[in-house]
Design a protein around this motif. Structure first.
Motif, PDB file in Angstrom:
ATOM      1  N   MET A 107       1.946   3.256  24.572  1.00 47.25           N
ATOM      2  CA  MET A 107       2.787   4.183  23.818  1.00 47.25           C
ATOM      3  C   MET A 107       1.988   4.732  22.638  1.00 47.25           C
ATOM      4  SD  MET A 107       5.749   5.639  23.258  1.00 47.25           S
ATOM      5  CE  MET A 107       6.768   4.720  24.415  1.00 47.25           C
ATOM      6  N   ARG A 108       1.872   6.058  22.575  1.00 49.16           N
ATOM      7  CA  ARG A 108       1.169   6.697  21.458  1.00 49.16           C
ATOM      8  C   ARG A 108       2.209   7.150  20.447  1.00 49.16           C
ATOM      9  NH1 ARG A 108      -3.747   8.816  20.273  1.00 49.16           N
ATOM     10  NH2 ARG A 108      -4.487   7.990  22.271  1.00 49.16           N
ATOM     11  N   LEU A 109       2.026   6.750  19.190  1.00 50.41           N
ATOM     12  CA  LEU A 109       2.979   7.061  18.123  1.00 50.41           C
ATOM     13  C   LEU A 109       2.470   8.224  17.293  1.00 50.41           C
ATOM     14  CD1 LEU A 109       3.262   3.349  17.498  1.00 50.41           C
ATOM     15  CD2 LEU A 109       5.311   4.678  17.792  1.00 50.41           C
ATOM     16  N   ILE A 110       3.356   9.198  17.053  1.00 45.81           N
ATOM     17  CA  ILE A 110       3.044  10.339  16.201  1.00 45.81           C
ATOM     18  C   ILE A 110       4.104  10.377  15.109  1.00 45.81           C
ATOM     19  CG2 ILE A 110       2.737  12.829  16.062  1.00 45.81           C
ATOM     20  CD1 ILE A 110       2.000  12.835  18.998  1.00 45.81           C
ATOM     21  N   ARG A 111       3.702  10.072  13.897  1.00 46.89           N
ATOM     22  CA  ARG A 111       4.661  10.034  12.788  1.00 46.89           C
ATOM     23  C   ARG A 111       4.700  11.398  12.112  1.00 46.89           C
ATOM     24  NH1 ARG A 111       5.267   5.191   8.307  1.00 46.89           N
ATOM     25  NH2 ARG A 111       7.289   5.871   7.485  1.00 46.89           N
ATOM     26  N   LEU A 112       5.849  12.070  12.203  1.00 44.27           N
ATOM     27  CA  LEU A 112       6.006  13.407  11.657  1.00 44.27           C
ATOM     28  C   LEU A 112       6.782  13.414  10.346  1.00 44.27           C
ATOM     29  CD1 LEU A 112       6.871  15.139  15.035  1.00 44.27           C
ATOM     30  CD2 LEU A 112       4.690  15.236  13.831  1.00 44.27           C
ATOM     31  N   GLY A 113       7.453  12.337  10.039  1.00 44.97           N
ATOM     32  CA  GLY A 113       8.222  12.241   8.805  1.00 44.97           C
ATOM     33  C   GLY A 113       8.743  10.828   8.641  1.00 44.97           C
ATOM     34  N   THR A 114       9.451  10.601   7.556  1.00 46.11           N
ATOM     35  CA  THR A 114      10.034   9.285   7.337  1.00 46.11           C
ATOM     36  C   THR A 114      11.290   9.128   8.187  1.00 46.11           C
ATOM     37  OG1 THR A 114      11.305  10.135   5.465  1.00 46.11           O
ATOM     38  CG2 THR A 114       9.141   9.186   4.988  1.00 46.11           C
ATOM     39  N   GLU A 115      11.566   7.893   8.583  1.00 49.84           N
ATOM     40  CA  GLU A 115      12.746   7.646   9.395  1.00 49.84           C
ATOM     41  C   GLU A 115      14.003   7.862   8.550  1.00 49.84           C
ATOM     42  OE1 GLU A 115      10.225   5.561   9.101  1.00 49.84           O
ATOM     43  OE2 GLU A 115       9.277   5.652  11.070  1.00 49.84           O
ATOM     44  N   PRO A 116      15.014   8.515   9.102  1.00 40.52           N
ATOM     45  CA  PRO A 116      16.228   8.807   8.324  1.00 40.52           C
ATOM     46  C   PRO A 116      17.126   7.597   8.122  1.00 40.52           C
ATOM     47  CG  PRO A 116      16.452   9.657  10.546  1.00 40.52           C
ATOM     48  CD  PRO A 116      15.044   9.166  10.428  1.00 40.52           C
ATOM     49  N   SER A 117      16.859   6.485   8.782  1.00 40.57           N
ATOM     50  CA  SER A 117      17.674   5.283   8.624  1.00 40.57           C
ATOM     51  C   SER A 117      16.768   4.101   8.315  1.00 40.57           C
ATOM     52  CB  SER A 117      18.497   5.014   9.890  1.00 40.57           C
ATOM     53  OG  SER A 117      17.639   4.647  10.960  1.00 40.57           O
ATOM     54  N   ALA A 118      17.370   3.064   7.722  1.00 42.43           N
ATOM     55  CA  ALA A 118      16.594   1.868   7.420  1.00 42.43           C
ATOM     56  C   ALA A 118      16.158   1.150   8.685  1.00 42.43           C
ATOM     57  CB  ALA A 118      17.420   0.927   6.529  1.00 42.43           C
ATOM     58  N   VAL A 119      17.011   1.156   9.718  1.00 38.21           N
ATOM     59  CA  VAL A 119      16.670   0.486  10.964  1.00 38.21           C
ATOM     60  C   VAL A 119      15.567   1.230  11.711  1.00 38.21           C
ATOM     61  CG1 VAL A 119      18.315   1.655  12.491  1.00 38.21           C
ATOM     62  CG2 VAL A 119      17.707  -0.740  12.923  1.00 38.21           C
ATOM     63  N   GLY A 120      15.290   2.468  11.295  1.00 37.45           N
ATOM     64  CA  GLY A 120      14.202   3.219  11.912  1.00 37.45           C
ATOM     65  C   GLY A 120      12.860   2.528  11.772  1.00 37.45           C
ATOM     66  N   ALA A 121      12.682   1.747  10.693  1.00 34.73           N
ATOM     67  CA  ALA A 121      11.440   0.989  10.529  1.00 34.73           C
ATOM     68  C   ALA A 121      11.304  -0.059  11.630  1.00 34.73           C
ATOM     69  CB  ALA A 121      11.410   0.332   9.161  1.00 34.73           C
ATOM     70  N   ASP A 122      12.432  -0.633  12.046  1.00 32.91           N
ATOM     71  CA  ASP A 122      12.396  -1.600  13.151  1.00 32.91           C
ATOM     72  C   ASP A 122      12.074  -0.905  14.470  1.00 32.91           C
ATOM     73  OD1 ASP A 122      13.051  -3.646  11.401  1.00 32.91           O
ATOM     74  OD2 ASP A 122      15.202  -3.401  11.719  1.00 32.91           O
ATOM     75  N   VAL A 123      12.576   0.320  14.632  1.00 32.53           N
ATOM     76  CA  VAL A 123      12.261   1.094  15.838  1.00 32.53           C
ATOM     77  C   VAL A 123      10.758   1.345  15.908  1.00 32.53           C
ATOM     78  CG1 VAL A 123      12.558   3.319  16.993  1.00 32.53           C
ATOM     79  CG2 VAL A 123      14.530   2.190  15.948  1.00 32.53           C
ATOM     80  N   ARG A 124      10.188   1.766  14.781  1.00 35.92           N
ATOM     81  CA  ARG A 124       8.751   2.035  14.748  1.00 35.92           C
ATOM     82  C   ARG A 124       7.951   0.763  15.032  1.00 35.92           C
ATOM     83  NH1 ARG A 124       8.435   3.350   9.876  1.00 35.92           N
ATOM     84  NH2 ARG A 124       7.311   1.593   8.980  1.00 35.92           N
ATOM     85  N   ALA A 125       8.385  -0.345  14.452  1.00 39.04           N
ATOM     86  CA  ALA A 125       7.671  -1.598  14.675  1.00 39.04           C
ATOM     87  C   ALA A 125       7.740  -2.030  16.124  1.00 39.04           C
ATOM     88  CB  ALA A 125       8.262  -2.688  13.765  1.00 39.04           C
ATOM     89  N   ALA A 126       8.902  -1.847  16.759  1.00 37.37           N
ATOM     90  CA  ALA A 126       9.047  -2.233  18.160  1.00 37.37           C
ATOM     91  C   ALA A 126       8.157  -1.390  19.058  1.00 37.37           C
ATOM     92  CB  ALA A 126      10.509  -2.104  18.588  1.00 37.37           C
ATOM     93  N   LEU A 127       8.107  -0.095  18.798  1.00 31.31           N
ATOM     94  CA  LEU A 127       7.276   0.791  19.614  1.00 31.31           C
ATOM     95  C   LEU A 127       5.785   0.477  19.422  1.00 31.31           C
ATOM     96  CD1 LEU A 127       9.157   4.174  19.049  1.00 31.31           C
ATOM     97  CD2 LEU A 127       9.171   2.790  21.124  1.00 31.31           C
ATOM     98  N   SER A 128       5.408   0.125  18.197  1.00 28.17           N
ATOM     99  CA  SER A 128       3.989  -0.111  17.927  1.00 28.17           C
ATOM    100  C   SER A 128       3.475  -1.372  18.613  1.00 28.17           C
ATOM    101  CB  SER A 128       3.755  -0.206  16.419  1.00 28.17           C
ATOM    102  OG  SER A 128       4.436  -1.325  15.869  1.00 28.17           O
TER     103      SER A 128
END
Length: 414
Positions: A1-22
């Motif tokens: 999975m290639r991650l492209i970060r275009l902005g900050t996550e709009p929710s706090a749980v978004g950090a967990d989403v990013r961590a899971a994908l990474s």
């Protein structure tokens, strides 16, 4: 999975989403695909924690922050959410946060369809946190392609495998277009990187790709006893057709008055740059719209069709215009002959629609001194021109030549 970060996550749980994908790492050893983090696709009602473009589907991930951790979350799409038996209350009065997620998914699906992207299934993941031990969803909601979950690497991976179920693997070229359609401000990964992420290595012409869904046709009966009825059936069909034609011709004036207006052409995105359509046409009279040596050659040779189109875009805050002329010839040999003539400076070309009175407000008065590229593909010759909408023109301007590289992939129809 290639991650492209275009902005900050709009929710706090978004950090967990990013961590899971990474945790899945780069490449297709686990799943593959491209994740756009903190993205807001055009026409989306809100920023999204992630849009995951997979070889067999697209996942829209919307984060929902709960007031407290929960052992059990009841999460129906159209009913009251409950946390450990207590109704979830929100300041806006909504009983189910899933409505916002479904709205965002619908906007992403419309965007892909309007931009003629690869028709992959678009499904929804509602990521909830800070922690949820168990999520209960009705079976009917699961069948609709929606998953509510706490985004751990295992739960998110299981959802992706269940939801991304296209029969055909998306090609790397189509994946690049999908990424550009959903994130027009960024630059898609290279074709090599997309192939490494599990997208197929099949070549695709982004400017002329079409998807046609053909209905299943029942086998034609071959037994002899059917044959005597064929003639009668044909006559009956012809009578019905004649009746419909006669009725429609008598009501043509009324129906034309009440017909809905044709929707405007859709903006095309190539490598993150948006091109707005500004007119198109097609004709069999190729020579009649050409000039110079190109006109002379076309007057003596067969040209089956000329298609022209115009687009407008912006480069570093400055307007630029694109003119496309695509000529269809009988074979590749004649296309090569015309290419040799049209490629010579001062040998003429095809008149842009602007030169025939098809200008638009804020557009250029002409395509004189334009940056030009003549290309050939099979029996087609394509002449692409780019100019600034206003101001001095320099055919060697590197910004215009860069736009031409993208304009080569624009369609000659709108």
């Amino acid at each position: 999975m290639r991650l492209i970060r275009l902005g900050t996550e709009p929710s706090a749980v978004g950090a967990d989403v990013r961590a899971a994908l990474s945790t899945w790492g780069v490449g297709d050893a686990v799943l593959g695909g491209v994740a756009l983090l903190g993205v807001r696709p055009p026409d989306s009602p809100r920023e999204l924690d992630a849009v995951v473009v997979l070889p067999r589907g697209v996942l829209v991930v919307v984060g929902v922050d709960l007031p407290d951790p929960a052992m059990r979350l009841e999460a129906p799409l159209n009913g009251q959410w409950k946390i450990d038996g207590w109704p979830l209350s929100r300041p806006d009065g909504a009983t189910s946060p899933a409505a916002e997620a479904l709205e965002a998914t619908a906007a992403v699906a419309r965007r892909i369809q309007d931009m003629r992207g690869e028709p992959l299934p678009v499904t929804t993941v509602v990521a909830v946190g800070p922690y949820v031990g168990q999520v209960v969803q009705p079976t009917v909601d699961l069948n609709r392609g929606v998953r509510v979950l706490h985004p751990k690497p295992t739960t998110l991976l299981a959802a992706a495998r269940e939801l991304a179920t296209s029969d055909r693997r998306c090609s790397a070229d189509h994946a690049a277009k999908l990424v550009a359609v959903l994130a027009p401000t960024g630059v898609p990964p290279t074709r090599r990187h997309l192939v490494a992420e599990g997208f197929s290595d099949a070549e695709a012409d982004l400017a002329s790709a079409h998807t046609v869904l053909l209905p299943k046709v029942a086998p034609v009966p071959t037994r002899r006893k059917v044959l005597p009825y064929v003639g009668g059936a044909v006559v009956a069909v012809l009578l019905v057709v004649l009746l419909v034609v006669s009725l429609s011709s008598g009501e043509s004036a009324d129906s034309s008055a009440s017909a809905p207006p044709t929707p405007p052409p859709t903006t095309v995105v190539v490598d993150g740059r948006s091109f707005a359509p500004r007119g198109a046409d097609r004709t069999d009279d190729c020579a009649g719209h050409a000039f110079g040596d190109v006109r002379a050659w076309l007057s003596e040779h067969v040209c089956m069709q000329l298609r022209r189109a115009q687009f407008e875009t912006t480069v570093d805050g400055r307007g630029a215009a694109v003119a496309i002329a695509e000529l269809s010839l009988p074979d590749a040999t004649r296309a090569a002959e015309l290419h040799g003539i049209a490629s010579v400076v001062g040998s003429g070309g095809v008149t842009a629609l602007v030169g025939e009175g098809r200008a638009w407000q804020g557009g250029p008065a002409s395509f004189d001194r334009s940056a030009i590229r003549v290309t050939t593909k099979g029996a087609q010759v394509r002449i692409t021109q780019v100019v600034w909408s206003e101001g001095d023109q320099d055919p060697a301007d590197p910004r215009l030549t860069a736009v031409i590289e993208q304009a080569l992939r624009l369609p000659a129809t709108q």
